[in-house]
Structures are given as structure tokens and as C-alpha cells.
Design a protein around this motif. Structure first.
Motif, short mmCIF file in Angstrom:
data_model
loop_
_atom_site.label_atom_id
_atom_site.label_comp_id
_atom_site.label_asym_id
_atom_site.label_seq_id
_atom_site.Cartn_x
_atom_site.Cartn_y
_atom_site.Cartn_z
N ARG A 32 0.86 -1.18 0.00
CA ARG A 32 0.00 0.00 0.00
C ARG A 32 0.89 1.24 0.00
N PRO A 33 1.73 1.35 -1.03
CA PRO A 33 2.75 2.40 -1.02
C PRO A 33 2.19 3.82 -0.99
N GLU A 34 0.99 4.02 -1.52
CA GLU A 34 0.41 5.36 -1.51
C GLU A 34 0.09 5.84 -0.09
N LYS A 35 0.01 4.92 0.86
CA LYS A 35 -0.23 5.24 2.28
C LYS A 35 0.99 4.83 3.12
N ARG A 36 2.14 4.73 2.49
CA ARG A 36 3.38 4.29 3.15
C ARG A 36 3.20 2.97 3.92
N ASN A 37 2.35 2.12 3.33
CA ASN A 37 2.07 0.79 3.87
C ASN A 37 1.45 0.82 5.26
N ALA A 38 0.67 1.86 5.53
CA ALA A 38 -0.09 1.93 6.77
C ALA A 38 -1.16 0.85 6.74
N ILE A 39 -1.44 0.27 7.89
CA ILE A 39 -2.32 -0.89 7.99
C ILE A 39 -3.76 -0.49 8.28
N SER A 40 -4.66 -0.98 7.45
CA SER A 40 -6.10 -0.81 7.67
C SER A 40 -6.60 -2.04 8.42
N SER A 74 4.37 1.87 8.03
CA SER A 74 4.35 3.13 8.77
C SER A 74 3.34 3.14 9.90
N GLY A 75 2.95 1.98 10.37
CA GLY A 75 2.02 1.91 11.49
C GLY A 75 0.58 1.77 11.04
N LYS A 79 -7.04 6.79 9.58
CA LYS A 79 -8.42 6.77 9.10
C LYS A 79 -8.91 5.33 8.88
N GLY A 80 -8.11 4.53 8.22
CA GLY A 80 -8.52 3.18 7.83
C GLY A 80 -8.44 2.16 8.94
N TYR A 81 -7.91 2.53 10.10
CA TYR A 81 -7.88 1.61 11.23
C TYR A 81 -8.58 2.23 12.43
N PHE A 82 -8.06 3.33 12.92
CA PHE A 82 -8.63 3.92 14.13
C PHE A 82 -10.01 4.51 13.89
#
Length: 166
Positions: A32-40, A74-75, A79-82
Motif C-alpha cells: 500500500r505504497p500510496e499510504k506508506r504501507n499503513a495498515i487498515s 508506517s504503522g 483513518k482506515g484503522y482507528f
């Protein structure tokens, strides 16, 4: 999101977790490079399921976890998790937290096969959990580590703090 549909969330995140097999190595890429691989939420579910599948896959001798683009992980996606869990019941939020803790820490730390974190670029917040849980972590010269939770008044995960201290 008023009701928890784990299968749907995992399906929606299927392209954000990529596995490639090569000579006994399973390359697990957070994609998910557009979100620096942030986890949803969906990605956490998918990562848990993929790791469970690879652990019993005889064609896999070692798992290498890495990220696409300029980040390892990047953690958690704010938005997509919290924010995605704001409207859920306490029990549903607990279930999602358990899924996330499972893939990022518990499953990897006790994995039955060798695990390697190949840290490229940014590794912030929750991204430190799988990097520290793997048997071996290799960082690129350009890797940048940070405990960004402190910016939100959150104490970083205890396991990560213990490992960073040593």
C-alpha cells in the motif's frame, strides 16, 4: 461501519498483501505504497490469515516480510484503522485489536519457521512490532525508525520499547 464483517474487510484488502514464492522463500509484501504501507483493519485481518497459511505451507521454508515503495510499514492507518473502528461495539474493537496484535507480534514471535523483516524506508509506530518480532531484521541504509505514537500521547508498545532498549 456498524457491524463487523471480517471476510469482506479481508477481501477488500487482498491487493494490499502480496505473497510471492521463490525457492522456499515466501516474500510477504505489504503493498500500500500510496499510504506508506499503513495498515487498515482489512489488511490486519489479511496479514493474520496469510501468516497462518504460510506457517503450514510445506513449500515455504522462511518468510520474509517487506514493504513496497519507500516504506516497510508506517504503522496503523489513522483513518482506515482507528477511525474505521470508532462506531463499533467494545467487543468488535477488542476483536480487531486481537487480530492486529496476533499478526504483528504473537504469531511472528512464536512462528514455526524463520522470519526475516527486510526493512526498507520508513518503519514507524506499529511497524516496529513485526520488525522486532521477526527472528532477524535487516535494515536498508535508507531505513528510518520512529515511535510516532508519542506524538499522539500514546506509550509505544511495551515489547518494542524493551527491544529498542537492548
Amino acid at each position: 461501519m456498524s457491524q463487523l464483517d471480517l471476510q469482506k474487510l479481508a477481501y477488500e484488502a487482498r491487493d494490499h498483501v502480496v505473497v510471492e514464492h521463490e525457492d522456499g522463500i515466501a516474500w510477504l509484501r505489504i503493498n500500500r505504497p500510496e499510504k506508506r504501507n499503513a495498515i487498515s483493519v482489512g489488511m490486519a485481518i489479511r496479514l493474520r490469515d496469510v501468516l497462518a497459511e504460510l506457517e503450514v505451507d510445506d513449500s515455504c521454508g522462511v518468510v520474509v516480510i517487506t514493504g513496497t515503495g519507500d516504506s516497510f510499514h508506517s504503522g496503523m492507518d489513522l483513518k482506515g484503522y482507528f477511525r474505521a473502528t470508532d462506531g463499533l461495539s467494545h467487543e468488535a474493537r477488542r476483536q480487531i485489536s486481537e487480530i492486529n496484535n496476533d499478526w504483528q507480534w504473537r504469531r511472528i514471535i512464536s512462528y514455526m519457521k524463520p522470519t526475516i523483516a527486510m526493512v526498507n524506508g520508513y518503519c514507524f509506530g506499529g511497524g516496529l512490532n513485526p520488525a522486532c518480532a521477526c527472528d532477524l531484521a535487516v535494515a536498508a541504509d535508507t531505513a528510518i525508525f520512529g515511535v510516532s505514537e508519542i506524538n499522539w500521547g500514546i506509550i509505544p508498545a511495551g515489547n518494542v520499547l524493551k527491544l529498542l532498549e537492548s
